[in-house]
Motif scaffolding. Structure first.
Motif, short mmCIF file in Angstrom:
data_model
loop_
_atom_site.label_atom_id
_atom_site.label_comp_id
_atom_site.label_asym_id
_atom_site.label_seq_id
_atom_site.Cartn_x
_atom_site.Cartn_y
_atom_site.Cartn_z
N LYS A 164 0.81 -1.20 0.00
CA LYS A 164 0.00 0.00 0.00
C LYS A 164 0.86 1.26 0.00
N GLY A 165 0.27 2.31 -0.61
CA GLY A 165 0.85 3.63 -0.53
C GLY A 165 0.11 4.48 0.48
N GLU A 166 0.20 5.79 0.32
CA GLU A 166 -0.39 6.69 1.31
C GLU A 166 -1.90 6.90 1.15
N VAL A 167 -2.47 6.58 -0.02
CA VAL A 167 -3.91 6.79 -0.24
C VAL A 167 -4.54 5.54 -0.83
N SER A 168 -4.39 4.40 -0.18
CA SER A 168 -4.80 3.11 -0.74
C SER A 168 -6.27 2.76 -0.49
N ASP A 169 -6.94 3.44 0.43
CA ASP A 169 -8.33 3.07 0.75
C ASP A 169 -9.21 3.20 -0.48
N GLY A 170 -10.00 2.13 -0.76
CA GLY A 170 -10.90 2.15 -1.90
C GLY A 170 -10.29 1.64 -3.19
N TYR A 171 -9.01 1.26 -3.13
CA TYR A 171 -8.30 0.77 -4.31
C TYR A 171 -7.68 -0.60 -4.02
N SER A 172 -7.62 -1.43 -5.05
CA SER A 172 -6.86 -2.67 -4.98
C SER A 172 -6.04 -2.80 -6.25
N VAL A 173 -5.00 -3.64 -6.20
CA VAL A 173 -4.13 -3.82 -7.36
C VAL A 173 -3.85 -5.30 -7.55
N SER A 174 -3.42 -5.62 -8.75
CA SER A 174 -2.96 -6.98 -9.02
C SER A 174 -1.86 -6.94 -10.05
N ARG A 175 -0.92 -7.88 -9.90
CA ARG A 175 0.17 -7.98 -10.86
C ARG A 175 0.46 -9.47 -11.07
N SER A 176 -0.13 -10.04 -12.11
CA SER A 176 0.03 -11.47 -12.41
C SER A 176 1.14 -11.70 -13.43
N LYS A 177 1.55 -10.63 -14.11
CA LYS A 177 2.66 -10.71 -15.06
C LYS A 177 3.55 -9.50 -14.85
N THR A 178 4.83 -9.63 -15.15
CA THR A 178 5.77 -8.53 -14.97
C THR A 178 5.31 -7.27 -15.69
N GLU A 179 4.75 -7.44 -16.88
CA GLU A 179 4.45 -6.29 -17.72
C GLU A 179 3.14 -5.57 -17.40
N ASP A 180 2.26 -6.18 -16.62
CA ASP A 180 0.96 -5.56 -16.38
C ASP A 180 0.69 -5.31 -14.89
N PHE A 181 0.19 -4.11 -14.60
CA PHE A 181 -0.15 -3.73 -13.23
C PHE A 181 -1.54 -3.11 -13.29
N LEU A 182 -2.51 -3.75 -12.65
CA LEU A 182 -3.90 -3.31 -12.73
C LEU A 182 -4.32 -2.60 -11.45
N LEU A 183 -5.05 -1.52 -11.60
CA LEU A 183 -5.62 -0.78 -10.48
C LEU A 183 -7.13 -0.89 -10.56
N THR A 184 -7.76 -1.36 -9.48
CA THR A 184 -9.21 -1.53 -9.46
C THR A 184 -9.85 -0.68 -8.39
N LEU A 185 -10.89 0.03 -8.79
CA LEU A 185 -11.76 0.72 -7.86
C LEU A 185 -13.00 -0.18 -7.73
N GLU A 186 -13.16 -0.82 -6.60
CA GLU A 186 -14.22 -1.82 -6.45
C GLU A 186 -15.60 -1.20 -6.59
N SER A 187 -15.76 0.00 -6.04
CA SER A 187 -17.04 0.72 -6.10
C SER A 187 -16.70 2.21 -6.15
N ALA A 188 -16.65 2.73 -7.34
CA ALA A 188 -16.14 4.10 -7.53
C ALA A 188 -16.97 5.14 -6.79
N THR A 189 -16.27 6.13 -6.24
CA THR A 189 -16.93 7.26 -5.58
C THR A 189 -16.47 8.56 -6.24
N SER A 190 -17.22 9.63 -6.02
CA SER A 190 -16.89 10.91 -6.66
C SER A 190 -15.52 11.42 -6.21
N SER A 191 -15.11 11.05 -5.00
CA SER A 191 -13.80 11.49 -4.49
C SER A 191 -12.64 10.82 -5.23
#
Lengths: 110, 112
Positions: free
Chosen positions: A57-84
Motif C-alpha cells: 500500500k501507498g499513502e492513499v490506498s483506501d478504496g483501491y486494490s491492485v494486481s500484478r500477475s505478469k511482470t508487464e501488467d499492473f492493474l488498479l481496481t476501484l471496487e465501487s467508484a466514488t466521486s472522491s
C-alpha cells in the motif's frame, strides 16, 4: 519513450460501479507504481509492486486494490467508484535512479 | 500534512526574469529528484541529487540539495516561455523501498 502505456486514457463512470485501469510496460522493470494527481496535492502513491504478485500500500490506498500477475501488467481496481476518486491516475516504473511515467488516465466519477 | 512542502504553488513571470522554487521537509532524504510536467502528460525527470550540498546545472536550470539533505531548490535564469510547466520535487526516504514522496508542485507560467 520508456515503453509505458495506460488504458483507457479517459473514462467516465457512475458512482458505485467497478473500474479497472491497466498499466503495461515493455521494459521488464521490477517496480511499478500507481499514483493519483489532484490540484494542490502533487502526486500521491496509491499502491506499488516490487514483483509479480508482490504489492504494497501507498499513502492513499483506501478504496483501491491492485494486481500484478505478469511482470508487464499492473492493474488498479476501484471496487465501487466514488466521486472522491475523480482524478488523473498515473502509472510509473522505476529505472536505475528515476521513475518513468505513463501518459495518465483521466477518470471522472459522476 | 505534506511531507515535502513546495513553494510557491503558483508563479507567473515575464520572459527573461529569474526565479527560484523551494522544496522543504523536516525529513532527511537519501535522494531528491525534480520533475517537469506538461499538460496532458506524465512527469519527466530533470535531475537527481544525492549528496548534501550538491549543485547540478542543466543549461539555465540550477539545482541544489541542502547540506542536511532535507531541502532543495531549483533556480531558473533568464526564463523562457518554453519553461512553462508544472515543476515537482520528489524525495526518496532511506527506508521507503524505492518509493517517492512528491511535493504539491509549482505551476510556472512564463509570459512573452
Amino acid at each position: 519513450d520508456a515503453g509505458i502505456t495506460q488504458s483507457p486514457r479517459h473514462k467516465v463512470t457512475e458512482t458505485g460501479t467497478p473500474v479497472t485501469l491497466r498499466c503495461h510496460q515493455t521494459e521488464n522493470h521490477r517496480y511499478m507504481y500507481w499514483y493519483r494527481q489532484d490540484p494542490g496535492h502533487g502526486l500521491r502513491l496509491i499502491h506499488y509492486s516490487y514483483g509479480v504478485k508482490d504489492t504494497d500500500k501507498g499513502e492513499v490506498s483506501d478504496g483501491y486494490s491492485v494486481s500484478r500477475s505478469k511482470t508487464e501488467d499492473f492493474l488498479l481496481t476501484l471496487e465501487s467508484a466514488t466521486s472522491s476518486q475523480t482524478s488523473v491516475y498515473f502509472c510509473a516504473i522505476r529505472g536505475f535512479d528515476e521513475q518513468f511515467f505513463g501518459p495518465g488516465t483521466r477518470l471522472t466519477v459522476l | 500534512t505534506q511531507l515535502l512542502e513546495q513553494s510557491p504553488q503558483f508563479l507567473s513571470i515575464q520572459e527573461g526574469e529569474n526565479l527560484t522554487v523551494y522544496c522543504n521537509s523536516s525529513s532527511v532524504f537519501s535522494s531528491l529528484q525534480w520533475y517537469r510536467q506538461e499538460p496532458g502528460e506524465g512527469p519527466v525527470l530533470l535531475v537527481t541529487v544525492v549528496t548534501g550540498g550538491e549543485v547540478k546545472k542543466l543549461k539555465r536550470l540550477t539545482f541544489q540539495f541542502g547540506d542536511a539533505r532535507k531541502d532543495s531548490s531549483l533556480h531558473i535564469t533568464a526564463a523562457q516561455t518554453g519553461d512553462t510547466g508544472l515543476y515537482l520535487c520528489a524525495g526518496e526516504l532511506g527506508t521507503s523501498g524505492s518509493r517517492l514522496t512528491f511535493g504539491e508542485g509549482t505551476q510556472l507560467t512564463v509570459n512573452p
